[in-house]
Motif scaffolding. Sequence first.
Motif, mmCIF file in Angstrom:
data_model
loop_
_atom_site.group_PDB
_atom_site.id
_atom_site.type_symbol
_atom_site.label_atom_id
_atom_site.label_comp_id
_atom_site.label_asym_id
_atom_site.label_seq_id
_atom_site.Cartn_x
_atom_site.Cartn_y
_atom_site.Cartn_z
ATOM 1 N N PHE A 97 -12.176 38.273 55.142
ATOM 2 C CA PHE A 97 -12.179 36.848 54.849
ATOM 3 C C PHE A 97 -11.183 36.164 55.777
ATOM 4 O O PHE A 97 -9.980 36.229 55.542
ATOM 5 N N PRO A 98 -11.645 35.532 56.839
ATOM 6 C CA PRO A 98 -10.734 34.855 57.748
ATOM 7 C C PRO A 98 -9.861 33.852 57.015
ATOM 8 O O PRO A 98 -10.347 33.088 56.181
ATOM 9 N N GLN A 99 -8.584 33.847 57.327
ATOM 10 C CA GLN A 99 -7.665 32.956 56.636
ATOM 11 C C GLN A 99 -8.010 31.498 56.913
ATOM 12 O O GLN A 99 -8.324 31.120 58.036
ATOM 13 N N GLY A 100 -7.985 30.674 55.861
ATOM 14 C CA GLY A 100 -8.189 29.240 56.009
ATOM 15 C C GLY A 100 -9.624 28.829 56.224
ATOM 16 O O GLY A 100 -9.890 27.726 56.687
ATOM 17 N N THR A 101 -10.585 29.689 55.905
ATOM 18 C CA THR A 101 -11.978 29.336 56.117
ATOM 19 C C THR A 101 -12.853 30.008 55.072
ATOM 20 O O THR A 101 -12.486 31.025 54.506
ATOM 21 N N LEU A 102 -14.011 29.400 54.828
ATOM 22 C CA LEU A 102 -15.005 30.008 53.953
ATOM 23 C C LEU A 102 -16.242 30.402 54.737
ATOM 24 O O LEU A 102 -17.295 30.629 54.172
ATOM 25 N N ASN A 103 -16.131 30.475 56.070
ATOM 26 C CA ASN A 103 -17.279 30.782 56.901
ATOM 27 C C ASN A 103 -17.483 32.290 56.970
ATOM 28 O O ASN A 103 -16.949 32.970 57.826
ATOM 29 N N TYR A 104 -18.266 32.830 56.032
ATOM 30 C CA TYR A 104 -18.471 34.271 55.983
ATOM 31 C C TYR A 104 -19.278 34.758 57.177
ATOM 32 O O TYR A 104 -19.312 35.951 57.443
ATOM 33 N N PRO A 141 -4.887 38.413 65.228
ATOM 34 C CA PRO A 141 -3.588 38.498 64.549
ATOM 35 C C PRO A 141 -3.547 37.887 63.153
ATOM 36 O O PRO A 141 -2.652 38.210 62.378
ATOM 37 N N ASP A 142 -4.470 36.984 62.793
ATOM 38 C CA ASP A 142 -4.347 36.270 61.518
ATOM 39 C C ASP A 142 -5.471 36.612 60.543
ATOM 40 O O ASP A 142 -5.713 35.877 59.595
ATOM 41 N N GLY A 143 -6.160 37.728 60.752
ATOM 42 C CA GLY A 143 -7.276 38.074 59.883
ATOM 43 C C GLY A 143 -6.894 39.084 58.816
ATOM 44 O O GLY A 143 -5.806 39.655 58.796
ATOM 45 N N VAL A 144 -7.837 39.284 57.888
ATOM 46 C CA VAL A 144 -7.732 40.308 56.848
ATOM 47 C C VAL A 144 -8.946 41.216 57.008
ATOM 48 O O VAL A 144 -10.069 40.731 57.124
ATOM 49 N N PHE A 145 -8.736 42.532 56.985
ATOM 50 C CA PHE A 145 -9.763 43.451 57.447
ATOM 51 C C PHE A 145 -10.078 44.546 56.432
ATOM 52 O O PHE A 145 -9.243 44.899 55.601
ATOM 53 N N ARG A 146 -11.294 45.052 56.524
ATOM 54 C CA ARG A 146 -11.702 46.269 55.839
ATOM 55 C C ARG A 146 -11.724 47.374 56.886
ATOM 56 O O ARG A 146 -12.383 47.249 57.922
ATOM 57 N N VAL A 147 -11.006 48.462 56.630
ATOM 58 C CA VAL A 147 -10.914 49.559 57.584
ATOM 59 C C VAL A 147 -11.526 50.800 56.945
ATOM 60 O O VAL A 147 -11.182 51.169 55.818
ATOM 61 N N ARG A 154 -10.204 51.228 53.223
ATOM 62 C CA ARG A 154 -9.032 50.431 52.858
ATOM 63 C C ARG A 154 -9.418 48.964 52.937
ATOM 64 O O ARG A 154 -9.936 48.501 53.949
ATOM 65 N N GLU A 155 -9.160 48.227 51.873
ATOM 66 C CA GLU A 155 -9.482 46.804 51.825
ATOM 67 C C GLU A 155 -8.237 45.964 52.092
ATOM 68 O O GLU A 155 -7.103 46.405 51.868
ATOM 69 N N ASN A 156 -8.470 44.734 52.576
ATOM 70 C CA ASN A 156 -7.424 43.717 52.736
ATOM 71 C C ASN A 156 -6.247 44.212 53.576
ATOM 72 O O ASN A 156 -5.080 44.066 53.222
ATOM 73 N N VAL A 157 -6.579 44.814 54.714
ATOM 74 C CA VAL A 157 -5.567 45.283 55.654
ATOM 75 C C VAL A 157 -5.301 44.175 56.669
ATOM 76 O O VAL A 157 -6.232 43.609 57.240
#
Length: 336
Positions: A31-38, A62-68, A80-83
């Motif tokens: 989920f990119p920070q500051g956006t709802l554009n999935y 640098p500003d994202g949240v990732f699934r690894v 791993r979620e929300n990395v």
Amino acid sequence: VLAQAGAITGIACTPGGDPLVGVAVKSVLNFPQGTLNYGLVSEHEANAVTGEDGQFKLDVPPDGVFRVTAAHPAFEPSIRENVRAGATVEFRMAYGGALVATIVTSEPRQPIPGAKVVIRRDKTIWSTTTTTDAHGVAEIKGLFRGQVFLSIEHPEYVPIIDSPVEIAIDKPLVKEIVLSAGKRITGNVFDDMNQPLAGAQITSGTRKADSDFAGQFSIGGFAADVQQFQVAADGFMTHWAQVNLSGSRDEAKIIVKLTRGGTVIGDVLDESGQPLKGVAIKVFESYDDNNYMQEAYDTRFKTTTAFARFWTATPTHIPSSSLSRMTRRLKSTSIS
């Protein structure tokens, strides 16, 4: 393993803690920070393979949240979620299982090549897909132990959807799976001048076909019950209908006539009058019945429908305060 800005680093180990070589590690934007554009999720994917030391590095925004995820043929997948960028991740891999499935016809037993085999784990996003070979065999390694769900699809056979199977770690699960021959829908598509219509898209569930130059089509692999389908073509109203395949007949033939629809063309602007990209255009017959939806990836859009009494725009990445202006602008657009 040292943390690094703009990267996700880590190590993959065996259950005993030894470094594990050859682990495929992948990061996907959650989920990119500051956006709802999935839709942005598909814009990032980083991949790495662990070396002799078991370590990996994924270069990420640098500003994202990732699934690894980490995968290896001898081990269960690990997720791993929300990395976040700059994090260090340790994967302690657990030994996994395997499935060897032979997909065959009912009578006589004949292998079915080209069948799509999907295994997923309940309550997770994880799944893996393969296709049977010329001998009808699909081998999938690195599966979660315990219960997983198996789906098998082929255009000519009745699909198996989410059949539970038990995966062990001591030996592969070997199964022969029979697919039943499906029933078939054939037909012709004509326009409102009774001319054959080529390129019409016929859809029933996951099964699809296009009409040929003579307007003819054929779709197989249906179970013996009532099947819903739709027929769509550019410039024409979409046709919805159903076919009853119950009983002894193996094929149903239908004739579809499509009617030309009106066209809605317009612009989407923000509050300052600037063009907006990435806006989904929805056209309704009424507020309760969504008859058409087109994803518009430019500042102009064009839809074909016979209804369009009401329409609106749903932005995927802009504040909701802009909705009213866009709705007013769209409602001022006429149907041709």
